[in-house]
Scaffold this active site. Sequence first.
Site, PDB file in Angstrom:
ATOM      1  N   CYS A  77     -31.500  14.227   4.002  1.00 61.14           N
ATOM      2  CA  CYS A  77     -31.117  13.492   5.201  1.00 61.14           C
ATOM      3  C   CYS A  77     -31.532  14.255   6.459  1.00 61.14           C
ATOM      4  O   CYS A  77     -31.180  15.431   6.623  1.00 61.14           O
ATOM      5  CB  CYS A  77     -29.603  13.291   5.195  1.00 61.14           C
ATOM      6  SG  CYS A  77     -29.016  12.513   6.676  1.00 61.14           S
ATOM      7  N   TYR A 319       2.869  10.345  -6.789  1.00 56.78           N
ATOM      8  CA  TYR A 319       1.850  10.197  -5.739  1.00 56.78           C
ATOM      9  C   TYR A 319       0.858   9.136  -6.215  1.00 56.78           C
ATOM     10  O   TYR A 319      -0.350   9.372  -6.287  1.00 56.78           O
ATOM     11  CB  TYR A 319       1.118  11.511  -5.455  1.00 56.78           C
ATOM     12  CG  TYR A 319       2.016  12.712  -5.235  1.00 56.78           C
ATOM     13  CD1 TYR A 319       2.407  13.062  -3.947  1.00 56.78           C
ATOM     14  CD2 TYR A 319       2.464  13.485  -6.312  1.00 56.78           C
ATOM     15  CE1 TYR A 319       3.220  14.172  -3.743  1.00 56.78           C
ATOM     16  CE2 TYR A 319       3.279  14.580  -6.114  1.00 56.78           C
ATOM     17  CZ  TYR A 319       3.657  14.921  -4.827  1.00 56.78           C
ATOM     18  OH  TYR A 319       4.450  16.021  -4.643  1.00 56.78           O
ATOM     19  N   CYS A 415      -6.742  17.911  -5.373  1.00 60.97           N
ATOM     20  CA  CYS A 415      -7.906  17.917  -4.477  1.00 60.97           C
ATOM     21  C   CYS A 415      -7.973  19.224  -3.701  1.00 60.97           C
ATOM     22  O   CYS A 415      -8.783  19.372  -2.794  1.00 60.97           O
ATOM     23  CB  CYS A 415      -7.842  16.725  -3.515  1.00 60.97           C
ATOM     24  SG  CYS A 415      -6.353  16.699  -2.518  1.00 60.97           S
TER      25      CYS A 415
HETATM   26  N1  SAH Z   1      -3.041   8.646  -7.452  1.00 56.58           N
HETATM   27  C1  SAH Z   1      -3.648   7.800  -6.431  1.00 56.58           C
HETATM   28  C2  SAH Z   1      -3.513   8.321  -5.017  1.00 56.58           C
HETATM   29  C3  SAH Z   1      -3.631   9.793  -4.772  1.00 56.58           C
HETATM   30  S1  SAH Z   1      -3.720  10.253  -3.066  1.00 56.58           S
HETATM   31  C4  SAH Z   1      -5.067   7.494  -6.783  1.00 56.58           C
HETATM   32  O1  SAH Z   1      -5.641   8.097  -7.670  1.00 56.58           O
HETATM   33  O2  SAH Z   1      -5.649   6.593  -6.188  1.00 56.58           O
HETATM   34  C5  SAH Z   1      -2.116  10.947  -2.778  1.00 56.58           C
HETATM   35  C6  SAH Z   1      -1.059   9.926  -2.508  1.00 56.58           C
HETATM   36  O3  SAH Z   1       0.181  10.613  -2.303  1.00 56.58           O
HETATM   37  C7  SAH Z   1      -1.261   9.075  -1.261  1.00 56.58           C
HETATM   38  O4  SAH Z   1      -1.207   7.720  -1.631  1.00 56.58           O
HETATM   39  C8  SAH Z   1      -0.061   9.452  -0.345  1.00 56.58           C
HETATM   40  O5  SAH Z   1       0.416   8.362   0.414  1.00 56.58           O
HETATM   41  C9  SAH Z   1       0.962   9.901  -1.347  1.00 56.58           C
HETATM   42  N2  SAH Z   1       2.013  10.833  -0.893  1.00 56.58           N
HETATM   43  C10 SAH Z   1       1.931  11.794   0.052  1.00 56.58           C
HETATM   44  N3  SAH Z   1       3.067  12.519   0.089  1.00 56.58           N
HETATM   45  C11 SAH Z   1       3.905  11.997  -0.849  1.00 56.58           C
HETATM   46  C12 SAH Z   1       5.212  12.360  -1.301  1.00 56.58           C
HETATM   47  N4  SAH Z   1       5.893  13.372  -0.763  1.00 56.58           N
HETATM   48  N5  SAH Z   1       5.746  11.626  -2.300  1.00 56.58           N
HETATM   49  C13 SAH Z   1       5.061  10.604  -2.861  1.00 56.58           C
HETATM   50  N6  SAH Z   1       3.808  10.235  -2.479  1.00 56.58           N
HETATM   51  C14 SAH Z   1       3.233  10.928  -1.482  1.00 56.58           C
END
Ligand code: SAH
Length: 463
Positions: A77, A319, A415
């Site tokens: 790029c 999460y 992550c």
């Molecule tokens: N497992 C999902 C999303 C992962 S991203 C997937 O694979 O698509 C992390 C997620 O954690 C987000 O949706 C965010 O809103 C949520 N999150 C952040 N802090 C949190 C907490 N204290 N308790 C529960 N969920 C939370």
Amino acid sequence: MKNQIPVHKNEYYEMDIHSMGHEGEGVGRIENFTVFVPHALPGDRVKVKIVKTKNTYAYGKLIEIVNPSEHRVDPVCPSHIKCGGCQLQHLAYSEQLELKKQKVVDNLQRIGKLEDVVVHDTIGMEKPMRYRNKVQFPVGRDENTGKVKVGFYAPRSHDIIETDVCQIQHEINDSIIEKLKLWMEENNVSAYQEKTRKGLVRHIFTRVGFATGEIMVVLVANGAKIPNPQQFIDAMRSVNDKVKSIILNVNTKATNVVLGQENRLLWGTESIIDYIGDVKFHISPMSFYQVNPVQTEVLYNKALECAQLNGDETVFDLYCGIGTISLFLARNAKKVVGVEIVAEAIEDAKQNAALNDIHNVEFHVGAAEEVIPKLYNQGYTADVVVVDPPRKGCDEALLDTIAKMQVDRIVYVSCNPSTLARDLRYLEDRGYKTIDVQPVDMFPHTAHVETVILMTRCGQNDK
Ligand code: SAH
């Protein structure tokens, strides 16, 4: 302390780069003092100008590559350096995978004190290009020429770097951007200016279902009307007959958040459909959805493999976002309980469960560290727990409860290797053992690394 710093601002030095920092920057030492050098690679010998010093480290600007790393390649790029989206495009892909693995190993050893855990090679993509299913490009007009500009913000600024072709986005976006520019020029449509808060078009936001090919185009505007909407609709539809949804998103706020709260359907359907494996998802502009669908399936399959389900287990998916992992695991489990802090995501999760005729799932809104202790006190327990937290990792209150529950297996999707290492240590001290560590490359050419870990219970919780 300060007089012991061996480097000085605005002075030039030659140095070797030995490793990669959090954001893909090169890291080396001058007289044992750490210097971060953006755009330099491990294996490079470089000339730098020191631009910032702190007590324990400094930042250097790359002035010249005296001796390049053998893994340097020409980035595909032309905007690579200016844009900042891909920090590692100048590093051979095989070496990117190796560095990501090394990052996980280093964190597990340094922070987690996990010396003899074997970390597998990073699972990369066969074709690590054109992998993103979502674009959100700011739209502006050049201050001098007045021409429409669409692209990325330069790092740490809101200057738009023109990106006619972005090699990590789906090809279809190249034509969407071209047609958008044409419509704006022909109809004299203004672009939003952050300083004055005047002007209409703010962002172009698109989503592509990789499995179905369905395309959503969202024009984000500082107002509820656009000039010549029919021409805009025709232009977008002419891109491809898989364009299924054309939406005007109204965002009149002075904010960095891309999407406003109001969506007006200009043409087609309000959402598009995509699949991860054989699980189907409705995706609307607001839904959270993984951006690399090919590697998401790899990641979830690895999580499924680690969960070792035979159909009798209760699984907690913490999460859980819009329930993607929950639904992916549900067909192999007795029951899945998903927990997520964003209420809208849980609404999506419930709809997605219904869409797939999956009934052995249950979703709770709330912070995992509050919901899980509460459920545990009510007598809920699980055989397997999956966690997929944001970068800051898991709260101790949650890890304590998981350990108290004495679940058989913990599958940790991470992550951020440093908070992962911290949390694994915490669980190792409470009767769990790290068995399998698999990095997966979800974001080729960037410094991000995703990891799936299996822990099993092997002893008593003596804390
Ligand atoms: N497992 C999902 C999303 C992962 S991203 C997937 O694979 O698509 C992390 C997620 O954690 C987000 O949706 C965010 O809103 C949520 N999150 C952040 N802090 C949190 C907490 N204290 N308790 C529960 N969920 C939370």
